[in-house]
Design a protein around this motif. Structure first.
Motif, PDB file in Angstrom:
ATOM      1  N   MET A   1      24.349  16.404  36.122  1.00 35.33           N
ATOM      2  CA  MET A   1      25.813  17.021  36.617  1.00 35.33           C
ATOM      3  C   MET A   1      26.130  17.893  35.197  1.00 35.33           C
ATOM      4  N   LEU A   2      26.353  17.351  34.218  1.00 38.45           N
ATOM      5  CA  LEU A   2      26.743  17.944  32.884  1.00 38.45           C
ATOM      6  C   LEU A   2      25.797  17.789  31.984  1.00 38.45           C
ATOM      7  N   GLU A   3      25.287  18.812  31.448  1.00 33.07           N
ATOM      8  CA  GLU A   3      24.007  18.734  30.383  1.00 33.07           C
ATOM      9  C   GLU A   3      24.549  19.581  29.291  1.00 33.07           C
ATOM     10  N   ILE A   4      24.160  18.847  28.028  1.00 32.13           N
ATOM     11  CA  ILE A   4      24.411  19.541  26.816  1.00 32.13           C
ATOM     12  C   ILE A   4      23.392  19.592  26.059  1.00 32.13           C
ATOM     13  N   ARG A   5      23.130  20.887  25.529  1.00 31.55           N
ATOM     14  CA  ARG A   5      21.966  21.116  24.789  1.00 31.55           C
ATOM     15  C   ARG A   5      22.058  21.742  23.376  1.00 31.55           C
ATOM     16  N   ASP A   6      21.543  20.921  22.471  1.00 28.72           N
ATOM     17  CA  ASP A   6      21.658  21.437  21.064  1.00 28.72           C
ATOM     18  C   ASP A   6      23.008  21.847  20.479  1.00 28.72           C
ATOM     19  N   LEU A   7      23.898  21.129  20.856  1.00 25.36           N
ATOM     20  CA  LEU A   7      25.247  21.557  20.571  1.00 25.36           C
ATOM     21  C   LEU A   7      25.796  21.475  19.098  1.00 25.36           C
ATOM     22  N   CYS A   8      26.348  22.692  18.713  1.00 24.47           N
ATOM     23  CA  CYS A   8      26.587  22.483  17.196  1.00 24.47           C
ATOM     24  C   CYS A   8      28.026  23.031  17.124  1.00 24.47           C
ATOM     25  N   THR A   9      29.033  22.225  16.645  1.00 26.30           N
ATOM     26  CA  THR A   9      30.418  22.731  16.356  1.00 26.30           C
ATOM     27  C   THR A   9      30.994  22.507  15.099  1.00 26.30           C
ATOM     28  N   PHE A  10      31.553  23.594  14.677  1.00 30.28           N
ATOM     29  CA  PHE A  10      32.303  23.578  13.349  1.00 30.28           C
ATOM     30  C   PHE A  10      33.731  23.455  13.196  1.00 30.28           C
ATOM     31  N   TYR A  11      34.546  22.833  12.266  1.00 30.41           N
ATOM     32  CA  TYR A  11      35.665  22.999  11.971  1.00 30.41           C
ATOM     33  C   TYR A  11      35.948  23.958  10.708  1.00 30.41           C
ATOM     34  N   GLY A  12      36.100  25.129  10.766  1.00 30.32           N
ATOM     35  CA  GLY A  12      35.763  26.158   9.782  1.00 30.32           C
ATOM     36  C   GLY A  12      34.613  26.188   9.188  1.00 30.32           C
ATOM     37  N   LYS A  13      34.470  25.500   8.000  1.00 27.30           N
ATOM     38  CA  LYS A  13      33.088  25.683   7.551  1.00 27.30           C
ATOM     39  C   LYS A  13      32.311  24.267   7.569  1.00 27.30           C
ATOM     40  N   VAL A  14      33.005  23.335   8.033  1.00 27.93           N
ATOM     41  CA  VAL A  14      32.598  22.244   8.169  1.00 27.93           C
ATOM     42  C   VAL A  14      31.739  21.670   9.457  1.00 27.93           C
ATOM     43  N   GLN A  15      30.667  21.226   9.359  1.00 31.92           N
ATOM     44  CA  GLN A  15      29.841  21.085  10.694  1.00 31.92           C
ATOM     45  C   GLN A  15      30.359  19.762  11.355  1.00 31.92           C
ATOM     46  N   ALA A  16      30.701  19.440  12.480  1.00 33.16           N
ATOM     47  CA  ALA A  16      30.970  18.329  13.041  1.00 33.16           C
ATOM     48  C   ALA A  16      30.047  17.813  14.121  1.00 33.16           C
ATOM     49  N   LEU A  17      29.549  18.749  14.446  1.00 35.89           N
ATOM     50  CA  LEU A  17      28.477  18.121  15.601  1.00 35.89           C
ATOM     51  C   LEU A  17      27.305  18.963  15.155  1.00 35.89           C
ATOM     52  N   TRP A  18      25.832  18.246  15.196  1.00 38.24           N
ATOM     53  CA  TRP A  18      24.600  18.625  14.974  1.00 38.24           C
ATOM     54  C   TRP A  18      23.664  18.704  16.061  1.00 38.24           C
ATOM     55  N   ASN A  19      23.365  19.526  16.647  1.00 39.33           N
ATOM     56  CA  ASN A  19      22.202  19.441  17.762  1.00 39.33           C
ATOM     57  C   ASN A  19      22.668  18.335  18.691  1.00 39.33           C
ATOM     58  N   VAL A  20      23.649  18.098  19.271  1.00 35.86           N
ATOM     59  CA  VAL A  20      24.090  16.988  19.990  1.00 35.86           C
ATOM     60  C   VAL A  20      23.406  17.563  21.744  1.00 35.86           C
ATOM     61  N   SER A  21      22.670  16.704  22.181  1.00 35.39           N
ATOM     62  CA  SER A  21      22.189  16.878  23.693  1.00 35.39           C
ATOM     63  C   SER A  21      22.159  15.773  24.386  1.00 35.39           C
ATOM     64  N   LEU A  22      22.778  15.822  25.451  1.00 38.42           N
ATOM     65  CA  LEU A  22      23.003  14.659  26.371  1.00 38.42           C
ATOM     66  C   LEU A  22      22.834  14.969  27.782  1.00 38.42           C
ATOM     67  N   GLN A  23      22.895  14.023  28.744  1.00 38.99           N
ATOM     68  CA  GLN A  23      22.936  14.172  30.084  1.00 38.99           C
ATOM     69  C   GLN A  23      23.588  13.463  30.901  1.00 38.99           C
ATOM     70  N   ILE A  24      24.846  13.700  31.828  1.00 35.97           N
ATOM     71  CA  ILE A  24      25.451  12.948  32.798  1.00 35.97           C
ATOM     72  C   ILE A  24      24.965  13.073  34.116  1.00 35.97           C
ATOM     73  N   ASN A  25      24.269  12.127  34.964  1.00 35.34           N
ATOM     74  CA  ASN A  25      24.028  12.371  36.220  1.00 35.34           C
ATOM     75  C   ASN A  25      25.432  11.931  37.140  1.00 35.34           C
ATOM     76  N   GLU A  26      25.279  12.405  38.296  1.00 36.63           N
ATOM     77  CA  GLU A  26      26.411  12.185  39.277  1.00 36.63           C
ATOM     78  C   GLU A  26      26.625  10.771  39.460  1.00 36.63           C
ATOM     79  N   ALA A  27      27.761  10.377  39.758  1.00 33.88           N
ATOM     80  CA  ALA A  27      28.388   9.017  39.914  1.00 33.88           C
ATOM     81  C   ALA A  27      27.933   7.848  39.100  1.00 33.88           C
ATOM     82  N   GLU A  28      27.767   8.278  37.788  1.00 33.21           N
ATOM     83  CA  GLU A  28      27.565   7.174  36.650  1.00 33.21           C
ATOM     84  C   GLU A  28      28.642   7.333  35.534  1.00 33.21           C
TER      85      GLU A  28
END
Lengths: 234, 316
Positions: A1-28
């Motif tokens: 249902m939700l799929e996250i692939r290699d997500l990287c997020t920064f606050y300015g120059k500071v990296q907060a998320l490094w290559n986050v991948s995950l998956q969420i299936n329906e009704a769990e």
């Protein structure tokens, strides 16, 4: 249902998320656990459109949603219960709930949804005309969940729903979250209260320093040495 | 019996407003002359105050831009006044202000709190000096003259603008957008999470409030007959609406209206009676009212009501 692939997020120059991948299936119920500052809230805010990822993608029901503004994400069926609930203090309980139904489709059905929410939380019905700031901490959290349900979401994101609540209330809130799954609503739950979260979730991810370091069914994680040592104090 | 009673109660406010409107319509026939001028001055301040309240009161974004929108209306009228019929000029004045508001809103409504207030204040000065520079460089004159029209015309146009503004405010307040504006004021991030397009809603409401300020400026220009950038972009027109709204009380719609009526009437009386001390007196009144009437005139009225009817209304 939700799929996250290699997500990287920064606050300015500071990296907060490094290559986050995950998956969420329906009704769990999927839990994301980790300590303070691990990047859990950052991940939720990236999903709900408050933050833009530097790279990587978020897909919801096959549609790419990274880069969409928050209101568009809500319209697609993802609703976010922020940390501490963040209800509107100077508005009545009922007005708070009505605001939850702001997206066009939800607004059309608001009467019906309101009935359902009141059935789930009779306390809110009793306090319908009270200002939200007069509610207790537990009631506020219920109101925040009710407001989130008013948009008729397919996926609910919970940010630390147990934060600052007495143990008895925490148990109740977690029962409510399990109830949502039984109604077919998918739940992505972020918690510092690792034991509780792993007890009610189906699967879980462990986030450390912005990286996913473990994943699996909750029963397995509860058995693992790392989780037992680092989070359960065993 | 009871049902009829409830219905009558519901009809009381609209009926009262209708009577008031009819009285206002009849005024120029009953008492032409100074009364008309006095009342349309008051009406102008009500328009400025209510359109400020429309955006700033629920969202908590304190705008000091009214003078800019008012001035744009004034200049629209000065430039087009002799070429186009009056109603068209008024509409263009409103739209030109709205256009400016859209532009400014898109640029600055991400600024929070005091920064937004300071930017909008700077905007007034910026436009004032830009117009001054333009006039001196390209037209070679500092000011402009307008063809006067009758006082009654100014009066009725101002009244029409006010009625349109009050209807707009009423419908926004009653719709889900009114509640959404309030939720932005209480917690903007949470408002975004409930699915409100906060940026768009803020910009559009800002523009709607500018329409009425600009329209009022367009008709006010004709009353002034001579204008220059210092008259048109007078910063007092930014502060007066804020002061009047606070003086009246922000909680209910009638608060700012009452504040504008009392304050502008007071101002008019003080200017004519005590031309040298009037600013001193206005300042004293403001200080006293902020110290002793934290909720404005509305708070005072509610306190009286409670005293007369006893504790049963304590919650209202």
């Amino acid at each position: 249902m939700l799929e996250i692939r290699d997500l990287c997020t920064f606050y300015g120059k500071v990296q907060a998320l490094w290559n986050v991948s995950l998956q969420i299936n329906e009704a769990e119920i999927v839990a994301l656990v980790g300590s303070n500052g691990a990047g859990k809230t950052t991940l939720l805010n990236t999903i709900s459109g408050l933050l833009r990822p530097a790279s990587g993608h978020v897909f919801f029901l096959g549609q790419q949603i990274d880069g969409l503004p928050p209101h568009a994400v809500v319209e697609l069926g993802i609703s976010h219960v922020p940390e501490g609930g963040r209800v509107f203090p100077e508005m009545t309980v009922r007005e708070n709930l009505e605001m939850g139904a702001y997206p066009y489709q939800a607004w059309q059905h608001r009467g019906e949804t309101l009935e359902q929410v009141y059935q789930m939380f009779p306390r809110l019905k009793e306090r319908e005309k009270q200002l939200a700031r007069t509610l207790s901490g537990g009631e506020r959290q219920m109101l925040a969940i009710g407001r989130c349900l008013m948009s008729r979401p397919k996926l609910c994101l919970f940010d630390e729903p147990s934060y600052g609540l007495a143990p008895l209330l925490v148990a109740e809130i977690f029962r409510i979250i399990q109830g949502l799954r039984d109604q077919g609503i998918t739940v992505f739950l972020i918690e510092q209260n690792v034991r509780r979260a792993l007890e009610i979730a189906d699967r879980a991810y462990v986030l450390e320093n912005g990286r996913i370091c473990m994943e699996g069914p909750c029963a397995e994680l509860l058995e693992s040495d790392h989780v037992r040592k680092a989070y359960l104090g065993l | 019996m009871n049902a009829v009673g409830v219905d009558l109660k519901k009809l009381r406010a609209p009926a009262l407003l209708l009577v008031l409107l009819l009285l206002l319509i009849a005024l120029p026939h009953a008492r032409p002359g100074y009364a008309v001028v006095l009342v349309y001055t008051i009406l102008m301040y009500i328009v400025l105050t209510v359109s400020w309240v429309l955006f700033s009161a629920p969202t908590g974004y304190v705008s000091l831009a009214p003078a800019a929108f008012f001035g744009v209306g004034i200049y629209t009228s000065a430039i087009l006044g002799m070429k186009l019929p009056l109603p068209v000029v008024i509409c263009i004045g409103g739209l030109a202000s709205a256009f400016l508001a859209l532009l400014v809103g898109a640029l600055t409504l991400r600024l929070k709190g005091i920064y937004f207030a300071i930017f909008t204040f700077g905007l007034v000065e910026l436009i004032k000096h830009f117009v001054l520079w333009y006039e001196l460089k390209y037209t070679g004159t500092r000011g402009r003259f307008l063809l006067p029209v009758g006082n009654n015309t100014i009066y009725y146009v101002m009244l029409a603008i006010l009625v349109a503004l009050l209807l707009t405010t009423y419908f926004i307040k009653r719709s889900k957008y009114g509640l959404a504006l309030q939720s932005i004021g209480e917690d903007e991030e949470a408002a975004a999470h409930t699915g409100i397009n906060v940026t768009l809603l803020k910009i559009i409401t800002f523009a709607i409030s500018a329409v009425f300020t600009g329209a009022a400026g367009a008709i006010w220009a004709i009353r002034l007959t001579y204008i220059d950038p210092y008259i048109a972009f007078d910063v007092n027109n930014s502060f007066m609406p804020v002061l009047m709204a606070i003086f009246g009380g922000l909680g209910q719609l009638y608060g700012p209206i009452l504040g504008a009526v009392v304050f502008s009437f007071l101002r008019e009386v003080l200017i004519t009676r005590f031309p040298y001390y009037y600013m001193l007196l206005i300042g004293t009144i403001l200080l006293v009212s902020i110290l002793y009437l934290p909720n404005g005139l509305v708070g005072l009225i509610q306190r009286w009501r409670r005293r007369i009817w006893g504790g049963q209304h304590a919650n209202t």
